[in-house]
Design a protein around this motif. Structure first.
Motif, PDB file in Angstrom:
ATOM      1  N   ASP A 178       3.111   3.656  -1.602  1.00  0.00           N
ATOM      2  CA  ASP A 178       3.417   3.948  -3.007  1.00  0.00           C
ATOM      3  C   ASP A 178       4.899   4.227  -3.250  1.00  0.00           C
ATOM      4  OD1 ASP A 178       0.796   3.634  -3.859  1.00  0.00           O
ATOM      5  OD2 ASP A 178       0.289   5.729  -3.448  1.00  0.00           O
ATOM      6  N   ASP A 179       5.542   4.867  -2.304  1.00  0.00           N
ATOM      7  CA  ASP A 179       6.948   5.202  -2.452  1.00  0.00           C
ATOM      8  C   ASP A 179       7.793   3.939  -2.229  1.00  0.00           C
ATOM      9  OD1 ASP A 179       9.444   6.373  -2.538  1.00  0.00           O
ATOM     10  OD2 ASP A 179       9.226   7.457  -0.635  1.00  0.00           O
ATOM     11  N   SER A 180       8.461   3.483  -3.274  1.00  0.00           N
ATOM     12  CA  SER A 180       9.220   2.225  -3.183  1.00  0.00           C
ATOM     13  C   SER A 180      10.360   2.328  -2.175  1.00  0.00           C
ATOM     14  CB  SER A 180       9.742   1.817  -4.556  1.00  0.00           C
ATOM     15  OG  SER A 180      10.659   2.772  -5.050  1.00  0.00           O
TER      16      SER A 180
ATOM     17  N   ARG B 119       8.681   1.873   1.207  1.00  0.00           N
ATOM     18  CA  ARG B 119       8.263   0.477   1.314  1.00  0.00           C
ATOM     19  C   ARG B 119       9.469  -0.390   1.647  1.00  0.00           C
ATOM     20  NH1 ARG B 119       7.233  -1.406  -3.913  1.00  0.00           N
ATOM     21  NH2 ARG B 119       5.522   0.060  -3.989  1.00  0.00           N
TER      22      ARG B 119
ATOM     23  N   GLN C 279       0.818  -1.214   0.000  1.00  0.00           N
ATOM     24  CA  GLN C 279       0.000   0.000   0.000  1.00  0.00           C
ATOM     25  C   GLN C 279       0.855   1.268   0.000  1.00  0.00           C
ATOM     26  OE1 GLN C 279      -3.376  -0.132  -0.403  1.00  0.00           O
ATOM     27  NE2 GLN C 279      -2.916  -2.310  -0.622  1.00  0.00           N
TER      28      GLN C 279
END
Length: 188
Positions: free
Chosen positions: A83-85, A88, A81
């Motif tokens: 969005d910013d890799s 994450r 969930q």
């Protein structure tokens, strides 16, 4: 007569580390993914042997297994969930690091027991040596690939593994064979 908790917790640890090694989280970590996939498969096989336990233990272990799988699904879905890799990846890396450190720290309870009883009766040598060898291997891998999220927890695991081995060899001679309690009890 063995507790299934270490296998359940090891499964969760393998699943978290497997997720850490996937390209969605950290590219070029195929070794981490492969090793933890195999580790998770072994833990599942061990857990399947719990089907031969008495009903109360079997029900408890199935409940814990479902809990672990539920926690992993929450981690998986929750991290996807983000969005910013980069965020994450940091979330899963820190979670993996914490999971590894807690895994390596769990034998501290046994270390305390070994020192109190001056006996290595409840500290299996092969488990201690394999944990040490695995930790040092991944410490070197993480160090050579410049991945602090691998070498820091495995460095801690290496130190704790060395402490276990030193204690094992120090107290090995003071454990008398006749005072050993059997790990498996026969009801025949």
């Amino acid at each position: 007569m063995f507790s299934g908790l270490p296998y359940i917790y090891s499964l969760l640890n393998c699943l978290i580390c497997l997720w850490y090694g996937t390209p969605l989280i950290s590219p070029d970590n195929l070794l981490v993914t492969t090793v933890n996939s195999i580790g998770a498969a072994f833990q599942l096989v061990y857990i399947l042997f719990l089907m031969y336990a008495e009903k109360a233990r079997k029900v408890r272990m199935v409940g814990l297994l479902l809990t672990v799988l539920g926690i992993f699904v929450i981690i998986l879905v929750g991290s996807l969930q983000v969005d910013d890799s980069t965020m994450r990846g940091m979330f899963v890396r820190f979670l993996s690091c914490a999971s590894l450190i807690s895994t390596f720290a769990s034998p501290l309870f046994i270390i305390k027991l070994v020192i109190q009883t001056k006996s290595v009766e409840f500290m299996p040598f092969y488990l201690s040596i394999s944990t040490f060898l695995m930790s040092i291997s991944f410490f070197l891998y993480g160090f050579l690939s410049d991945d602090a999220f691998i070498y820091v927890p495995n460095g801690i695991g290496t130190v704790l593994g060395m402490i276990q081995l030193v204690l094992y060899f120090y107290y090995k001679g003071s454990t008398s064979e006749e005072c050993r309690e059997p790990l498996i009890v026969s009801y025949e």
